[in-house]
Design a protein around this motif. Structure first.
Motif, PDB file in Angstrom:
ATOM      1  N   ARG A 179       0.789  -1.278   0.066  1.00  0.00           N
ATOM      2  CA  ARG A 179       0.135   0.013  -0.022  1.00  0.00           C
ATOM      3  C   ARG A 179       0.804   1.118  -0.038  1.00  0.00           C
ATOM      4  O   ARG A 179       0.607   2.452  -0.718  1.00  0.00           O
ATOM      5  CB  ARG A 179      -0.827   0.128   1.353  1.00  0.00           C
ATOM      6  CG  ARG A 179      -2.129  -0.645   1.275  1.00  0.00           C
ATOM      7  CD  ARG A 179      -2.965  -0.009   0.241  1.00  0.00           C
ATOM      8  NE  ARG A 179      -4.394  -0.489   0.102  1.00  0.00           N
ATOM      9  CZ  ARG A 179      -5.508   0.038  -0.466  1.00  0.00           C
ATOM     10  NH1 ARG A 179      -5.329   1.125  -1.156  1.00  0.00           N
ATOM     11  NH2 ARG A 179      -6.544  -0.614  -0.678  1.00  0.00           N
ATOM     12  N   GLY A 180       1.880   1.092   0.652  1.00  0.00           N
ATOM     13  CA  GLY A 180       2.930   2.241   0.643  1.00  0.00           C
ATOM     14  C   GLY A 180       3.785   2.368   1.811  1.00  0.00           C
ATOM     15  O   GLY A 180       3.653   1.679   2.758  1.00  0.00           O
ATOM     16  N   PHE A 181       4.993   3.228   1.681  1.00  0.00           N
ATOM     17  CA  PHE A 181       5.782   3.593   2.736  1.00  0.00           C
ATOM     18  C   PHE A 181       5.342   4.743   3.387  1.00  0.00           C
ATOM     19  O   PHE A 181       4.870   5.675   2.556  1.00  0.00           O
ATOM     20  CB  PHE A 181       7.150   3.510   2.185  1.00  0.00           C
ATOM     21  CG  PHE A 181       7.651   2.118   1.906  1.00  0.00           C
ATOM     22  CD1 PHE A 181       8.825   1.476   2.495  1.00  0.00           C
ATOM     23  CD2 PHE A 181       7.471   1.720   0.515  1.00  0.00           C
ATOM     24  CE1 PHE A 181       9.022   0.116   2.233  1.00  0.00           C
ATOM     25  CE2 PHE A 181       7.950   0.647   0.028  1.00  0.00           C
ATOM     26  CZ  PHE A 181       8.584  -0.330   0.961  1.00  0.00           C
ATOM     27  N   LEU A 182       5.302   4.845   4.675  1.00  0.00           N
ATOM     28  CA  LEU A 182       4.887   6.101   5.340  1.00  0.00           C
ATOM     29  C   LEU A 182       5.982   6.636   5.922  1.00  0.00           C
ATOM     30  O   LEU A 182       6.646   6.177   7.143  1.00  0.00           O
ATOM     31  CB  LEU A 182       3.697   5.440   6.164  1.00  0.00           C
ATOM     32  CG  LEU A 182       2.846   6.732   7.072  1.00  0.00           C
ATOM     33  CD1 LEU A 182       2.267   7.820   6.229  1.00  0.00           C
ATOM     34  CD2 LEU A 182       2.223   6.204   8.173  1.00  0.00           C
ATOM     35  N   LEU A 183       6.081   8.101   5.765  1.00  0.00           N
ATOM     36  CA  LEU A 183       6.955   8.749   6.458  1.00  0.00           C
ATOM     37  C   LEU A 183       6.313   9.218   8.039  1.00  0.00           C
ATOM     38  O   LEU A 183       5.196   9.843   8.089  1.00  0.00           O
ATOM     39  CB  LEU A 183       7.448  10.067   5.534  1.00  0.00           C
ATOM     40  CG  LEU A 183       8.682   9.694   4.967  1.00  0.00           C
ATOM     41  CD1 LEU A 183       8.811  10.606   3.843  1.00  0.00           C
ATOM     42  CD2 LEU A 183      10.170   9.222   5.361  1.00  0.00           C
ATOM     43  N   THR A 184       6.782   8.813   9.242  1.00  0.00           N
ATOM     44  CA  THR A 184       6.601   9.219  10.335  1.00  0.00           C
ATOM     45  C   THR A 184       7.487  10.279  11.360  1.00  0.00           C
ATOM     46  O   THR A 184       8.460  10.135  10.832  1.00  0.00           O
ATOM     47  CB  THR A 184       6.095   7.738  11.139  1.00  0.00           C
ATOM     48  OG1 THR A 184       7.625   7.249  11.485  1.00  0.00           O
ATOM     49  CG2 THR A 184       5.247   6.895  10.649  1.00  0.00           C
ATOM     50  N   MET A 185       6.866  10.889  12.242  1.00  0.00           N
ATOM     51  CA  MET A 185       7.669  11.535  13.083  1.00  0.00           C
ATOM     52  C   MET A 185       8.309  12.648  12.395  1.00  0.00           C
ATOM     53  O   MET A 185       9.527  12.909  12.801  1.00  0.00           O
ATOM     54  CB  MET A 185       8.520  10.723  14.110  1.00  0.00           C
ATOM     55  CG  MET A 185       7.867   9.928  14.766  1.00  0.00           C
ATOM     56  SD  MET A 185       8.683   9.037  15.956  1.00  0.00           S
ATOM     57  CE  MET A 185       7.961   7.428  15.799  1.00  0.00           C
ATOM     58  N   VAL A 186       7.650  13.229  11.411  1.00  0.00           N
ATOM     59  CA  VAL A 186       8.443  14.392  10.433  1.00  0.00           C
ATOM     60  C   VAL A 186       8.234  15.556  11.363  1.00  0.00           C
ATOM     61  O   VAL A 186       7.373  16.207  11.743  1.00  0.00           O
ATOM     62  CB  VAL A 186       7.664  14.424   9.068  1.00  0.00           C
ATOM     63  CG1 VAL A 186       8.056  15.447   8.299  1.00  0.00           C
ATOM     64  CG2 VAL A 186       7.614  13.125   8.501  1.00  0.00           C
ATOM     65  N   ASP A 187       9.547  16.485  11.240  1.00  0.00           N
ATOM     66  CA  ASP A 187       9.536  17.736  11.768  1.00  0.00           C
ATOM     67  C   ASP A 187      10.110  18.561  10.723  1.00  0.00           C
ATOM     68  O   ASP A 187      10.973  18.643  10.296  1.00  0.00           O
ATOM     69  CB  ASP A 187      10.474  17.568  13.081  1.00  0.00           C
ATOM     70  CG  ASP A 187      10.618  19.063  13.552  1.00  0.00           C
ATOM     71  OD1 ASP A 187      10.045  20.040  13.214  1.00  0.00           O
ATOM     72  OD2 ASP A 187      11.312  19.245  14.627  1.00  0.00           O
ATOM     73  N   MET A 188       8.927  19.345   9.964  1.00  0.00           N
ATOM     74  CA  MET A 188       9.384  20.031   8.710  1.00  0.00           C
ATOM     75  C   MET A 188      10.480  21.238   9.146  1.00  0.00           C
ATOM     76  O   MET A 188      10.759  21.743   8.199  1.00  0.00           O
ATOM     77  CB  MET A 188       7.951  20.522   8.021  1.00  0.00           C
ATOM     78  CG  MET A 188       7.635  19.271   7.312  1.00  0.00           C
ATOM     79  SD  MET A 188       8.674  18.320   6.274  1.00  0.00           S
ATOM     80  CE  MET A 188       8.381  19.403   4.725  1.00  0.00           C
ATOM     81  N   ARG A 189      10.379  21.635  10.443  1.00  0.00           N
ATOM     82  CA  ARG A 189      11.400  22.621  10.739  1.00  0.00           C
ATOM     83  C   ARG A 189      12.784  22.261  10.371  1.00  0.00           C
ATOM     84  O   ARG A 189      13.545  23.174  10.631  1.00  0.00           O
ATOM     85  CB  ARG A 189      11.215  23.408  12.145  1.00  0.00           C
ATOM     86  CG  ARG A 189       9.637  23.845  12.260  1.00  0.00           C
ATOM     87  CD  ARG A 189       9.201  24.131  13.684  1.00  0.00           C
ATOM     88  NE  ARG A 189       9.052  22.967  14.458  1.00  0.00           N
ATOM     89  CZ  ARG A 189       9.019  22.701  15.441  1.00  0.00           C
ATOM     90  NH1 ARG A 189       8.482  23.748  16.387  1.00  0.00           N
ATOM     91  NH2 ARG A 189       9.072  21.402  16.025  1.00  0.00           N
ATOM     92  N   ASN A 190      12.874  21.153  10.472  1.00  0.00           N
ATOM     93  CA  ASN A 190      14.415  20.795  10.593  1.00  0.00           C
ATOM     94  C   ASN A 190      14.917  20.341   9.041  1.00  0.00           C
ATOM     95  O   ASN A 190      14.170  19.645   8.372  1.00  0.00           O
ATOM     96  CB  ASN A 190      14.211  19.364  11.299  1.00  0.00           C
ATOM     97  CG  ASN A 190      15.495  18.610  11.590  1.00  0.00           C
ATOM     98  OD1 ASN A 190      16.280  18.351  10.595  1.00  0.00           O
ATOM     99  ND2 ASN A 190      15.338  17.768  12.556  1.00  0.00           N
ATOM    100  N   ASN A 191      15.946  20.861   8.758  1.00  0.00           N
ATOM    101  CA  ASN A 191      16.628  20.628   7.467  1.00  0.00           C
ATOM    102  C   ASN A 191      16.934  19.387   7.007  1.00  0.00           C
ATOM    103  O   ASN A 191      16.844  18.988   6.043  1.00  0.00           O
ATOM    104  CB  ASN A 191      17.879  21.510   7.250  1.00  0.00           C
ATOM    105  CG  ASN A 191      17.208  23.061   6.851  1.00  0.00           C
ATOM    106  OD1 ASN A 191      16.287  23.425   6.161  1.00  0.00           O
ATOM    107  ND2 ASN A 191      18.137  24.053   7.306  1.00  0.00           N
ATOM    108  N   LEU A 192      17.306  18.702   8.274  1.00  0.00           N
ATOM    109  CA  LEU A 192      17.795  17.121   7.934  1.00  0.00           C
ATOM    110  C   LEU A 192      16.678  16.411   7.463  1.00  0.00           C
ATOM    111  O   LEU A 192      16.554  15.690   6.580  1.00  0.00           O
ATOM    112  CB  LEU A 192      18.143  16.587   9.257  1.00  0.00           C
ATOM    113  CG  LEU A 192      18.542  15.156   9.307  1.00  0.00           C
ATOM    114  CD1 LEU A 192      19.824  14.706   8.071  1.00  0.00           C
ATOM    115  CD2 LEU A 192      18.991  14.725  10.475  1.00  0.00           C
ATOM    116  N   ALA A 193      15.295  16.787   8.093  1.00  0.00           N
ATOM    117  CA  ALA A 193      13.986  16.016   7.962  1.00  0.00           C
ATOM    118  C   ALA A 193      13.857  16.227   6.265  1.00  0.00           C
ATOM    119  O   ALA A 193      13.393  15.032   5.576  1.00  0.00           O
ATOM    120  CB  ALA A 193      12.982  16.380   8.659  1.00  0.00           C
TER     121      ALA A 193
END
Ligand code: ADP
Ligand code: MG
Length: 276
Positions: A179-193
Protein backbone atom coordinates in the motif's frame (compact mmCIF):
# COMPACT_ATOMS: atom_id res chain seq x y z
CA UNK A 1 -14.95 -8.44 2.47
CA UNK A 2 -12.12 -6.84 4.42
CA UNK A 3 -8.73 -5.99 3.00
CA UNK A 4 -6.10 -7.20 5.48
CA UNK A 5 -3.30 -4.63 5.87
CA UNK A 6 -0.14 -5.47 7.84
CA UNK A 7 1.75 -2.56 9.41
CA UNK A 8 5.28 -3.91 9.54
CA UNK A 9 8.95 -3.00 9.86
CA UNK A 10 11.85 -4.82 11.43
CA UNK A 11 12.63 -1.68 13.43
CA UNK A 12 11.03 -0.80 16.74
CA UNK A 13 9.84 2.68 17.63
CA UNK A 14 9.07 3.79 14.06
CA UNK A 15 5.33 4.29 14.60
CA UNK A 16 3.77 0.92 13.74
CA UNK A 17 1.42 0.84 16.73
CA UNK A 18 0.64 4.56 16.50
CA UNK A 19 -0.20 4.07 12.80
CA UNK A 20 -2.31 0.95 13.45
CA UNK A 21 -4.40 2.62 16.16
CA UNK A 22 -4.88 6.00 14.48
CA UNK A 23 -5.31 4.78 10.91
CA UNK A 24 -7.88 2.27 12.18
CA UNK A 25 -9.70 5.01 14.10
CA UNK A 26 -9.70 7.14 10.93
CA UNK A 27 -11.16 4.39 8.72
CA UNK A 28 -13.89 3.79 11.32
CA UNK A 29 -14.64 7.51 11.64
CA UNK A 30 -15.02 7.67 7.85
CA UNK A 31 -17.62 4.90 8.07
CA UNK A 32 -15.54 1.76 7.39
CA UNK A 33 -15.85 -1.18 9.77
CA UNK A 34 -12.33 -1.85 11.01
CA UNK A 35 -10.67 -4.52 13.14
CA UNK A 36 -7.17 -4.02 14.59
CA UNK A 37 -5.21 -7.15 15.49
CA UNK A 38 -2.18 -6.90 17.79
CA UNK A 39 0.35 -9.64 17.11
CA UNK A 40 3.13 -7.90 19.05
CA UNK A 41 3.72 -9.65 22.41
CA UNK A 42 4.46 -6.20 23.85
CA UNK A 43 0.70 -5.68 23.63
CA UNK A 44 0.54 -1.88 23.32
CA UNK A 45 -2.73 -1.89 21.38
CA UNK A 46 -4.91 -2.78 24.38
CA UNK A 47 -3.32 0.08 26.36
CA UNK A 48 -4.09 2.45 23.49
CA UNK A 49 -7.79 1.70 24.05
CA UNK A 50 -7.61 2.01 27.83
CA UNK A 51 -7.85 -1.74 28.44
CA UNK A 52 -5.96 -3.42 31.28
CA UNK A 53 -5.10 -7.05 31.70
CA UNK A 54 -8.34 -8.03 33.41
CA UNK A 55 -10.57 -6.34 30.83
CA UNK A 56 -9.48 -8.83 28.17
CA UNK A 57 -11.33 -12.09 27.47
CA UNK A 58 -8.99 -13.65 24.94
CA UNK A 59 -6.61 -12.53 22.22
CA UNK A 60 -4.01 -13.58 19.68
CA UNK A 61 -2.31 -15.71 22.36
CA UNK A 62 -5.45 -17.87 22.62
CA UNK A 63 -5.80 -18.02 18.82
CA UNK A 64 -2.29 -19.47 18.59
CA UNK A 65 -2.23 -21.66 21.68
CA UNK A 66 -5.84 -22.82 22.11
CA UNK A 67 -7.36 -22.40 18.70
CA UNK A 68 -9.93 -19.96 20.13
CA UNK A 69 -12.09 -18.59 17.26
CA UNK A 70 -11.18 -15.02 16.27
CA UNK A 71 -14.75 -13.81 16.79
CA UNK A 72 -14.47 -14.70 20.50
CA UNK A 73 -11.39 -12.45 20.82
CA UNK A 74 -12.97 -9.26 19.44
CA UNK A 75 -13.27 -6.30 21.83
CA UNK A 76 -15.06 -2.97 21.27
CA UNK A 77 -13.50 0.52 21.41
CA UNK A 78 -15.07 3.92 22.04
CA UNK A 79 -15.50 4.28 18.26
CA UNK A 80 -18.51 2.27 17.18
CA UNK A 81 -17.11 0.79 13.96
CA UNK A 82 -13.65 0.10 15.40
CA UNK A 83 -12.90 -3.22 17.16
CA UNK A 84 -9.69 -4.91 18.20
CA UNK A 85 -8.14 -8.24 19.08
CA UNK A 86 -5.41 -7.76 21.73
CA UNK A 87 -2.25 -9.83 21.84
CA UNK A 88 -3.26 -10.67 25.44
CA UNK A 89 0.36 -11.16 26.45
CA UNK A 90 1.09 -9.08 29.55
CA UNK A 91 4.19 -9.77 31.57
CA UNK A 92 4.18 -13.53 31.75
CA UNK A 93 7.36 -14.82 30.12
CA UNK A 94 5.73 -18.17 29.35
CA UNK A 95 2.94 -16.49 27.40
CA UNK A 96 5.45 -14.35 25.61
CA UNK A 97 7.51 -17.35 24.60
CA UNK A 98 4.54 -19.37 23.42
CA UNK A 99 3.44 -16.52 21.18
CA UNK A 100 6.97 -15.89 19.90
CA UNK A 101 7.27 -19.62 19.24
CA UNK A 102 4.30 -19.54 16.86
CA UNK A 103 5.20 -21.62 13.84
CA UNK A 104 5.59 -19.99 10.46
CA UNK A 105 2.21 -20.95 9.17
CA UNK A 106 -1.31 -20.00 8.26
CA UNK A 107 -2.94 -20.00 11.69
CA UNK A 108 -3.45 -16.24 11.80
CA UNK A 109 -4.66 -16.23 8.19
CA UNK A 110 -7.30 -18.88 8.94
CA UNK A 111 -8.42 -17.02 12.06
CA UNK A 112 -8.75 -13.69 10.26
CA UNK A 113 -10.37 -15.18 7.17
CA UNK A 114 -13.18 -16.34 9.47
CA UNK A 115 -14.06 -12.71 10.39
CA UNK A 116 -13.24 -11.06 7.06
CA UNK A 117 -16.88 -10.73 6.09
CA UNK A 118 -17.62 -8.60 9.16
CA UNK A 119 -15.20 -5.77 8.24
CA UNK A 120 -14.00 -3.43 5.51
CA UNK A 121 -10.43 -3.30 6.84
CA UNK A 122 -8.43 -5.56 9.13
CA UNK A 123 -5.16 -3.98 10.29
CA UNK A 124 -2.39 -6.11 11.81
CA UNK A 125 0.11 -4.39 14.12
CA UNK A 126 3.36 -6.38 13.79
CA UNK A 127 6.24 -6.80 16.24
CA UNK A 128 9.61 -5.17 15.44
CA UNK A 129 11.27 -8.24 13.99
CA UNK A 130 11.29 -10.55 11.01
CA UNK A 131 10.30 -13.49 13.21
CA UNK A 132 7.45 -15.95 12.87
CA UNK A 133 4.76 -13.59 14.11
CA UNK A 134 5.59 -11.15 11.33
CA UNK A 135 5.58 -14.06 8.85
CA UNK A 136 2.14 -15.12 10.09
CA UNK A 137 0.95 -11.55 9.60
CA UNK A 138 2.40 -11.24 6.10
CA UNK A 139 0.90 -14.58 5.08
CA UNK A 140 -2.51 -13.38 6.28
CA UNK A 141 -2.21 -9.94 4.68
CA UNK A 142 -3.32 -8.62 1.31
CA UNK A 143 -1.20 -5.50 1.60
CA UNK A 144 1.56 -3.87 3.56
CA UNK A 145 2.28 -0.44 5.03
CA UNK A 146 5.85 0.19 6.15
CA UNK A 147 6.36 3.16 8.51
CA UNK A 148 9.74 4.85 8.15
CA UNK A 149 10.83 7.18 10.91
CA UNK A 150 12.14 10.39 9.45
CA UNK A 151 15.74 10.23 10.69
CA UNK A 152 19.22 10.03 9.21
CA UNK A 153 19.45 6.22 9.18
CA UNK A 154 15.87 5.81 7.92
CA UNK A 155 16.76 3.51 5.04
CA UNK A 156 19.30 1.43 6.86
CA UNK A 157 18.22 -2.22 7.12
CA UNK A 158 15.23 -1.59 4.87
CA UNK A 159 16.91 -3.67 2.15
CA UNK A 160 16.74 -6.82 4.25
CA UNK A 161 13.08 -6.23 4.99
CA UNK A 162 12.22 -5.69 1.32
CA UNK A 163 14.09 -8.86 0.35
CA UNK A 164 12.25 -10.85 3.00
CA UNK A 165 8.85 -9.63 1.80
CA UNK A 166 9.78 -10.39 -1.80
CA UNK A 167 10.75 -13.97 -0.93
CA UNK A 168 7.61 -14.39 1.13
CA UNK A 169 5.48 -13.04 -1.71
CA UNK A 170 7.07 -15.39 -4.23
CA UNK A 171 6.85 -18.47 -2.07
CA UNK A 172 3.91 -18.11 0.28
CA UNK A 173 1.62 -15.18 -0.48
CA UNK A 174 1.48 -13.96 -4.08
CA UNK A 175 -1.42 -11.59 -3.19
CA UNK A 176 0.78 -9.39 -1.00
CA UNK A 177 1.34 -5.88 -2.34
CA UNK A 178 2.59 -2.58 -1.00
CA UNK A 179 0.00 0.00 0.00
CA UNK A 180 2.97 2.22 0.67
CA UNK A 181 5.83 3.46 2.79
CA UNK A 182 4.82 6.05 5.37
CA UNK A 183 7.08 8.80 6.66
CA UNK A 184 6.46 9.21 10.40
CA UNK A 185 7.58 11.63 13.14
CA UNK A 186 8.36 14.26 10.54
CA UNK A 187 9.54 17.65 11.79
CA UNK A 188 9.39 20.01 8.83
CA UNK A 189 11.26 22.78 10.67
CA UNK A 190 14.29 20.61 10.55
CA UNK A 191 16.52 20.76 7.45
CA UNK A 192 17.76 17.24 7.97
CA UNK A 193 14.15 16.02 7.79
CA UNK A 194 13.77 17.59 4.35
CA UNK A 195 16.89 15.79 3.11
CA UNK A 196 15.68 12.49 4.55
CA UNK A 197 12.25 12.93 2.92
CA UNK A 198 13.86 13.63 -0.45
CA UNK A 199 16.13 10.63 -0.15
CA UNK A 200 13.32 8.25 0.86
CA UNK A 201 11.06 9.52 -1.94
CA UNK A 202 13.89 9.23 -4.48
CA UNK A 203 14.88 5.72 -3.40
CA UNK A 204 11.36 4.30 -3.16
CA UNK A 205 9.95 6.28 -6.06
CA UNK A 206 6.18 6.22 -6.30
CA UNK A 207 5.76 3.89 -3.33
CA UNK A 208 5.81 6.53 -0.57
CA UNK A 209 2.50 8.01 0.63
CA UNK A 210 2.03 11.71 -0.12
CA UNK A 211 0.66 12.02 3.42
CA UNK A 212 3.37 12.38 6.07
CA UNK A 213 2.81 12.01 9.80
CA UNK A 214 4.23 14.93 11.81
CA UNK A 215 5.75 14.60 15.24
CA UNK A 216 2.74 15.52 17.37
CA UNK A 217 2.10 15.42 21.09
CA UNK A 218 -1.48 14.12 20.73
CA UNK A 219 -0.14 10.99 19.02
CA UNK A 220 2.35 10.42 21.82
CA UNK A 221 -0.50 10.82 24.35
CA UNK A 222 -2.61 7.95 22.96
CA UNK A 223 -1.49 5.32 25.52
CA UNK A 224 -1.79 7.88 28.32
CA UNK A 225 -5.43 8.76 27.55
CA UNK A 226 -6.24 5.25 26.32
CA UNK A 227 -7.90 6.52 23.16
CA UNK A 228 -6.95 7.33 19.56
CA UNK A 229 -5.82 10.91 18.86
CA UNK A 230 -9.06 11.65 17.00
CA UNK A 231 -10.92 11.31 20.33
CA UNK A 232 -8.35 13.37 22.25
CA UNK A 233 -8.33 16.28 19.81
CA UNK A 234 -9.90 15.79 16.41
CA UNK A 235 -8.31 18.95 15.03
CA UNK A 236 -4.78 18.12 16.12
CA UNK A 237 -2.20 17.73 13.36
CA UNK A 238 -1.69 14.12 14.41
CA UNK A 239 -5.36 13.12 14.15
CA UNK A 240 -5.77 15.04 10.88
CA UNK A 241 -2.70 13.48 9.28
CA UNK A 242 -4.02 9.96 9.92
CA UNK A 243 -7.43 10.96 8.51
CA UNK A 244 -5.59 12.17 5.41
CA UNK A 245 -3.70 8.88 5.20
CA UNK A 246 -7.01 6.96 5.36
CA UNK A 247 -8.41 9.15 2.58
CA UNK A 248 -5.28 8.64 0.48
CA UNK A 249 -5.58 4.86 0.85
CA UNK A 250 -9.29 4.92 -0.02
CA UNK A 251 -8.50 7.00 -3.11
CA UNK A 252 -5.79 4.54 -4.22
CA UNK A 253 -8.35 1.79 -4.63
CA UNK A 254 -9.36 2.61 -8.18
CA UNK A 255 -5.89 2.54 -9.63
CA UNK A 256 -4.13 0.01 -7.46
CA UNK A 257 -5.52 -3.08 -9.23
CA UNK A 258 -3.57 -2.47 -12.43
CA UNK A 259 -0.47 -1.19 -10.74
CA UNK A 260 0.07 -3.85 -8.14
CA UNK A 261 2.40 -6.17 -10.02
CA UNK A 262 4.52 -3.30 -11.26
CA UNK A 263 4.70 -1.87 -7.75
CA UNK A 264 5.89 -5.10 -6.22
CA UNK A 265 8.45 -5.64 -8.92
CA UNK A 266 9.63 -2.06 -8.48
CA UNK A 267 9.98 -2.42 -4.72
CA UNK A 268 11.87 -5.66 -5.22
CA UNK A 269 14.26 -4.03 -7.64
CA UNK A 270 14.76 -1.13 -5.25
CA UNK A 271 15.52 -3.46 -2.40
CA UNK A 272 18.78 -4.30 -4.16
CA UNK A 273 19.86 -0.68 -4.20
CA UNK A 274 18.62 0.07 -0.69
CA UNK A 275 20.46 -2.95 0.66
CA UNK A 276 23.71 -1.67 -0.79
N1 ADP B 1 3.99 11.06 15.01
C1 ADP B 1 4.36 10.92 16.29
N2 ADP B 1 4.51 12.00 17.08
C2 ADP B 1 4.91 11.88 18.37
N3 ADP B 1 5.18 10.71 18.97
C3 ADP B 1 5.04 9.59 18.24
C4 ADP B 1 4.62 9.62 16.86
N4 ADP B 1 4.57 8.36 16.39
C5 ADP B 1 4.94 7.56 17.42
N5 ADP B 1 5.23 8.28 18.51
C6 ADP B 1 5.72 7.77 19.80
O1 ADP B 1 6.96 7.10 19.55
C7 ADP B 1 7.04 5.88 20.27
C8 ADP B 1 7.16 4.70 19.31
O2 ADP B 1 5.98 4.61 18.51
P1 ADP B 1 5.22 3.23 18.28
O3 ADP B 1 4.02 3.53 17.46
O4 ADP B 1 5.00 2.52 19.56
O5 ADP B 1 6.32 2.45 17.41
P2 ADP B 1 6.45 0.89 17.08
O6 ADP B 1 5.10 0.27 17.21
O7 ADP B 1 6.98 0.88 15.67
O8 ADP B 1 7.45 0.32 18.04
C9 ADP B 1 5.79 5.82 21.14
O9 ADP B 1 6.09 6.35 22.40
C10 ADP B 1 4.79 6.72 20.40
O10 ADP B 1 3.85 7.31 21.28
MG1 MG C 1 4.46 -1.36 18.36
Amino acid sequence: MAEIIAIASQKGGVGKTTTSVNLGASFATLGYKTLLVDVDPQGSVATSFGYGRYDIRAGVLEIFTKGTPAKDCIHPTEIELFHFIPSNVWSDEIDKRSLMGAAMETKLKEALDSVRDLYDFIIIDCPPSLGNLTYNALIAADSLIVPIQCEYYALKALGRFLKMTRTLKNELNPRLRYRGFLLTMVDMRNNLAKRVINKVRYTLQGLVFETMIPRNIRLAEVPYYGKPAILIDKNSKGAQSYLNLAREILAQDNSVGDKEDDDNQEASDKSESVAA
